[in-house]
Design a protein around this motif. Structure first.
Motif, PDB file in Angstrom:
ATOM      1  N   LEU A   8       0.825  -1.209   0.000  1.00  0.00           N
ATOM      2  CA  LEU A   8       0.000   0.000   0.000  1.00  0.00           C
ATOM      3  C   LEU A   8       0.861   1.262   0.000  1.00  0.00           C
ATOM      4  CD1 LEU A   8      -2.882   1.261   0.271  1.00  0.00           C
ATOM      5  CD2 LEU A   8      -2.356   1.396   2.714  1.00  0.00           C
ATOM      6  N   TRP A   9       1.825   1.348   0.905  1.00  0.00           N
ATOM      7  CA  TRP A   9       2.652   2.554   0.990  1.00  0.00           C
ATOM      8  C   TRP A   9       3.550   2.715  -0.231  1.00  0.00           C
ATOM      9  CZ3 TRP A   9       1.681   6.654   3.507  1.00  0.00           C
ATOM     10  CH2 TRP A   9       0.954   6.595   4.681  1.00  0.00           C
ATOM     11  N   LEU A  13       3.305   5.965  -2.661  1.00  0.00           N
ATOM     12  CA  LEU A  13       4.492   6.811  -2.857  1.00  0.00           C
ATOM     13  C   LEU A  13       4.982   6.803  -4.301  1.00  0.00           C
ATOM     14  CD1 LEU A  13       6.401   6.041   0.442  1.00  0.00           C
ATOM     15  CD2 LEU A  13       5.250   8.172  -0.183  1.00  0.00           C
ATOM     16  N   VAL A  14       4.922   5.649  -4.960  1.00  0.00           N
ATOM     17  CA  VAL A  14       5.353   5.587  -6.365  1.00  0.00           C
ATOM     18  C   VAL A  14       4.357   6.325  -7.252  1.00  0.00           C
ATOM     19  CG1 VAL A  14       5.719   4.013  -8.310  1.00  0.00           C
ATOM     20  CG2 VAL A  14       6.741   3.517  -6.103  1.00  0.00           C
ATOM     21  N   GLN A  15       3.072   6.231  -6.959  1.00  0.00           N
ATOM     22  CA  GLN A  15       2.085   6.988  -7.726  1.00  0.00           C
ATOM     23  C   GLN A  15       2.346   8.489  -7.592  1.00  0.00           C
ATOM     24  OE1 GLN A  15      -0.315   5.899  -9.811  1.00  0.00           O
ATOM     25  NE2 GLN A  15       0.178   3.766  -9.442  1.00  0.00           N
ATOM     26  N   MET A  16       2.616   8.933  -6.367  1.00  0.00           N
ATOM     27  CA  MET A  16       2.897  10.352  -6.137  1.00  0.00           C
ATOM     28  C   MET A  16       4.170  10.777  -6.872  1.00  0.00           C
ATOM     29  SD  MET A  16       4.011  12.295  -2.665  1.00  0.00           S
ATOM     30  CE  MET A  16       5.483  11.306  -2.671  1.00  0.00           C
ATOM     31  N   LEU A  17       5.214   9.959  -6.780  1.00  0.00           N
ATOM     32  CA  LEU A  17       6.475  10.275  -7.442  1.00  0.00           C
ATOM     33  C   LEU A  17       6.310  10.322  -8.957  1.00  0.00           C
ATOM     34  CD1 LEU A  17       9.597  10.646  -7.203  1.00  0.00           C
ATOM     35  CD2 LEU A  17       9.738   8.174  -7.449  1.00  0.00           C
ATOM     36  N   THR A  18       5.559   9.387  -9.507  1.00  0.00           N
ATOM     37  CA  THR A  18       5.324   9.363 -10.948  1.00  0.00           C
ATOM     38  C   THR A  18       4.502  10.562 -11.399  1.00  0.00           C
ATOM     39  OG1 THR A  18       5.351   6.959 -10.844  1.00  0.00           O
ATOM     40  CG2 THR A  18       4.485   7.943 -12.840  1.00  0.00           C
ATOM     41  N   TYR A  19       3.507  10.929 -10.608  1.00  0.00           N
ATOM     42  CA  TYR A  19       2.680  12.081 -10.962  1.00  0.00           C
ATOM     43  C   TYR A  19       3.493  13.370 -10.953  1.00  0.00           C
ATOM     44  CZ  TYR A  19      -0.919  15.634 -10.775  1.00  0.00           C
ATOM     45  OH  TYR A  19      -1.687  16.735 -11.039  1.00  0.00           O
ATOM     46  N   VAL A  20       4.283  13.561  -9.903  1.00  0.00           N
ATOM     47  CA  VAL A  20       5.070  14.791  -9.795  1.00  0.00           C
ATOM     48  C   VAL A  20       6.135  14.851 -10.887  1.00  0.00           C
ATOM     49  CG1 VAL A  20       6.710  16.032  -8.318  1.00  0.00           C
ATOM     50  CG2 VAL A  20       4.611  15.111  -7.346  1.00  0.00           C
ATOM     51  N   SER A  21       6.840  13.744 -11.111  1.00  0.00           N
ATOM     52  CA  SER A  21       7.897  13.771 -12.125  1.00  0.00           C
ATOM     53  C   SER A  21       7.322  13.915 -13.538  1.00  0.00           C
ATOM     54  CB  SER A  21       8.781  12.533 -12.014  1.00  0.00           C
ATOM     55  OG  SER A  21       8.020  11.373 -12.163  1.00  0.00           O
ATOM     56  N   SER A  22       6.163  13.312 -13.802  1.00  0.00           N
ATOM     57  CA  SER A  22       5.573  13.492 -15.129  1.00  0.00           C
ATOM     58  C   SER A  22       5.073  14.922 -15.320  1.00  0.00           C
ATOM     59  CB  SER A  22       4.435  12.496 -15.357  1.00  0.00           C
ATOM     60  OG  SER A  22       3.359  12.759 -14.483  1.00  0.00           O
ATOM     61  N   ALA A  23       4.588  15.545 -14.258  1.00  0.00           N
ATOM     62  CA  ALA A  23       4.160  16.941 -14.362  1.00  0.00           C
ATOM     63  C   ALA A  23       5.358  17.857 -14.591  1.00  0.00           C
ATOM     64  CB  ALA A  23       3.414  17.359 -13.103  1.00  0.00           C
ATOM     65  N   MET A  24       6.474  17.550 -13.946  1.00  0.00           N
ATOM     66  CA  MET A  24       7.674  18.372 -14.132  1.00  0.00           C
ATOM     67  C   MET A  24       8.241  18.216 -15.538  1.00  0.00           C
ATOM     68  SD  MET A  24       9.465  17.858 -10.416  1.00  0.00           S
ATOM     69  CE  MET A  24      11.014  18.555 -10.916  1.00  0.00           C
ATOM     70  N   VAL A  32      -0.999   2.983 -15.222  1.00  0.00           N
ATOM     71  CA  VAL A  32      -0.614   1.571 -15.360  1.00  0.00           C
ATOM     72  C   VAL A  32       0.894   1.410 -15.198  1.00  0.00           C
ATOM     73  CG1 VAL A  32      -0.612  -0.414 -16.916  1.00  0.00           C
ATOM     74  CG2 VAL A  32      -2.606   1.078 -16.800  1.00  0.00           C
ATOM     75  N   ALA A  33       1.665   2.280 -15.810  1.00  0.00           N
ATOM     76  CA  ALA A  33       3.121   2.195 -15.683  1.00  0.00           C
ATOM     77  C   ALA A  33       3.557   2.425 -14.240  1.00  0.00           C
ATOM     78  CB  ALA A  33       3.782   3.211 -16.603  1.00  0.00           C
ATOM     79  N   ALA A  34       2.915   3.364 -13.557  1.00  0.00           N
ATOM     80  CA  ALA A  34       3.253   3.619 -12.158  1.00  0.00           C
ATOM     81  C   ALA A  34       2.865   2.441 -11.274  1.00  0.00           C
ATOM     82  CB  ALA A  34       2.568   4.894 -11.681  1.00  0.00           C
ATOM     83  N   THR A  35       1.770   1.770 -11.598  1.00  0.00           N
ATOM     84  CA  THR A  35       1.355   0.599 -10.825  1.00  0.00           C
ATOM     85  C   THR A  35       2.337  -0.547 -11.005  1.00  0.00           C
ATOM     86  OG1 THR A  35      -0.951   1.257 -11.047  1.00  0.00           O
ATOM     87  CG2 THR A  35      -0.529  -1.028 -10.447  1.00  0.00           C
ATOM     88  N   ILE A  36       2.778  -0.781 -12.223  1.00  0.00           N
ATOM     89  CA  ILE A  36       3.766  -1.833 -12.485  1.00  0.00           C
ATOM     90  C   ILE A  36       5.075  -1.506 -11.775  1.00  0.00           C
ATOM     91  CG2 ILE A  36       5.153  -2.910 -14.306  1.00  0.00           C
ATOM     92  CD1 ILE A  36       2.675  -2.582 -16.122  1.00  0.00           C
ATOM     93  N   LEU A  37       5.489  -0.253 -11.819  1.00  0.00           N
ATOM     94  CA  LEU A  37       6.701   0.165 -11.125  1.00  0.00           C
ATOM     95  C   LEU A  37       6.578  -0.022  -9.618  1.00  0.00           C
ATOM     96  CD1 LEU A  37       9.498   1.462 -11.469  1.00  0.00           C
ATOM     97  CD2 LEU A  37       8.387   3.673 -11.253  1.00  0.00           C
ATOM     98  N   SER A  38       5.408   0.239  -9.066  1.00  0.00           N
ATOM     99  CA  SER A  38       5.224   0.069  -7.623  1.00  0.00           C
ATOM    100  C   SER A  38       5.248  -1.401  -7.231  1.00  0.00           C
ATOM    101  CB  SER A  38       3.930   0.722  -7.162  1.00  0.00           C
ATOM    102  OG  SER A  38       2.817   0.040  -7.673  1.00  0.00           O
ATOM    103  N   ILE A  39       4.771  -2.280  -8.080  1.00  0.00           N
ATOM    104  CA  ILE A  39       4.833  -3.715  -7.793  1.00  0.00           C
ATOM    105  C   ILE A  39       6.273  -4.190  -7.803  1.00  0.00           C
ATOM    106  CG2 ILE A  39       4.234  -6.002  -8.689  1.00  0.00           C
ATOM    107  CD1 ILE A  39       1.555  -4.763  -9.567  1.00  0.00           C
ATOM    108  N   PHE A  40       7.067  -3.754  -8.789  1.00  0.00           N
ATOM    109  CA  PHE A  40       8.483  -4.112  -8.825  1.00  0.00           C
ATOM    110  C   PHE A  40       9.230  -3.546  -7.621  1.00  0.00           C
ATOM    111  CE2 PHE A  40       8.081  -4.645 -13.599  1.00  0.00           C
ATOM    112  CZ  PHE A  40       8.150  -6.027 -13.531  1.00  0.00           C
TER     113      PHE A  40
END
Length: 63
Positions: A8-9, A13-24, A32-40
């Motif tokens: 869960l955490w 955290l990976v969703q937040m990091l992906t959102y912020v970095s993609s916005a930047m 989907v890519a952020a979810t796969i990255l969080s599983i890894f």
């Protein structure tokens, strides 16, 4: 239960990091890519204690 909380955490955290970095970078957010990255990342976090040794390193004259 610790596996659930770790997933869960890491997911949040990976969703937040992906959102912020993609916005930047000015690109679209890919859930989907952020979810796969969080599983890894969760698998890596759970395997890390298994791979690391428990005993301290041997310091016999190595400087």
């Amino acid at each position: 239960m610790r596996y659930f909380w770790t997933l869960l955490w890491t997911f949040l955290l990976v969703q937040m990091l992906t959102y912020v970095s993609s916005a930047m970078l000015g690109v679209g957010f890919d859930f989907v890519a952020a979810t796969i990255l969080s599983i890894f990342a969760t698998i890596l976090i759970l395997l890390l204690p298994v791979l690391l040794p428990n005993e301290p390193a041997d310091d016999q004259g190595h400087h």
